[in-house]
Structure formats: C-alpha cells, structure tokens
Design an enzyme around this catalytic site. Structure first.
Site, PDB file in Angstrom:
ATOM      1  N   GLU A 162       0.801  -1.249   0.097  1.00  0.00           N
ATOM      2  CA  GLU A 162       0.039   0.133  -0.067  1.00  0.00           C
ATOM      3  C   GLU A 162       1.033   1.393   0.067  1.00  0.00           C
ATOM      4  O   GLU A 162       0.680   2.206  -0.973  1.00  0.00           O
ATOM      5  CB  GLU A 162      -0.796   0.027   1.333  1.00  0.00           C
ATOM      6  CG  GLU A 162      -1.948   1.026   1.294  1.00  0.00           C
ATOM      7  CD  GLU A 162      -3.246   0.828   0.869  1.00  0.00           C
ATOM      8  OE1 GLU A 162      -3.905   1.886   0.602  1.00  0.00           O
ATOM      9  OE2 GLU A 162      -3.572  -0.118   0.559  1.00  0.00           O
ATOM     10  N   GLY A 212      -6.101   4.770  -1.292  1.00  0.00           N
ATOM     11  CA  GLY A 212      -6.165   3.371  -1.517  1.00  0.00           C
ATOM     12  C   GLY A 212      -7.707   2.744  -1.434  1.00  0.00           C
ATOM     13  O   GLY A 212      -8.185   3.252  -0.271  1.00  0.00           O
TER      14      GLY A 212
END
Length: 129
Positions: free
Chosen positions: A53, A72
């Site tokens: 991430e 995200g």
C-alpha cells in the site's frame, strides 16, 4: 505538490527505507525483525500489505502531483514465502494510470531475489477541485 513525509509515522514504525521514489517506480527496503513477526516467528502478513500500500500510494501521489491526492480503495496481497529475518525489498510499478483510478503492482523479494510476496493496489485519484 507537498512532498509526503517518507520518514515518520507508520513508515518509521516499520523501519522502511526508500531507495527510490518516482512517479514510475518506488523501491522500499526493510529488515525483518522479531517485533514485526506474527506468533509463529515469521514476518506478519500485515507488514507485506502495508508495504504494498505504501509503495503504490507514494508512487501514485507523485504521478498525480498537484492535480490531487490518492487514496487506496483495494489492496490484494499474496504471501508466497516465509521470511524470518534479513532484508526485504519491494518494487512498485504502475499497471494503469487513468483519470479517476490507478492500479499499481508491487513485488517483494528477499536477499536471494526470491519472490516473497506480491500485491496490487487500486488507488482512487481525488481531484483538488
């Protein structure tokens, strides 16, 4: 665009070191250590997800630059090989960069260049307007 802090907070907690951070490639390394292990003495899968991430978000943010910010919206990470110690290295590259979304892939390897984990993150581009 304001450069994100690549040294503090969660990045510091995980001990991540940015070797490269551009709109086209992000390279991160870190040491596997006992405080990042799961109960059975191997690297916790959440660390892999977090690094995937982080690499995608940093690269995506650098690419979007002053046009906005990214968040995200999906992270799918596969764990392929256990790591108990040593240095790991993540390399993130874009798969798709569009008007509203980006897709990044990240491969994590050990010191012997064996694939340890692989993930992809879908980012939503949020316009500054």
């Amino acid at each position: 665009m304001e450069t994100p802090d690549l040294t503090g907070g969660f990045v510091n907690l995980l001990g991540l070191k940015f070797e490269e951070a551009t709109p086209d490639r992000v390279v991160i390394s870190w040491q596997v250590r006992p405080d990042l292990h799961q109960p059975f003495g191997i690297q916790h899968g959440g660390v892999y997800c977090s690094v995937v991430e982080t690499a995608a978000s940093v690269g995506g943010s650098l690419w979007l630059a002053d046009r906005g910010t990214v968040v995200g919206v999906a992270n799918q990470t596969d764990f392929l090989r256990a790591a108990r110690d040593g240095e790991l290295r993540a390399v993130g590259t874009p798969v798709h960069r569009g008007r509203s979304q980006q897709l990044w892939q990240v491969e994590i390897t050990d010191a012997k260049e064996r694939l340890v984990a692989r993930g992809q993150v879908r980012l939503q581009n949020l316009s500054r307007d």
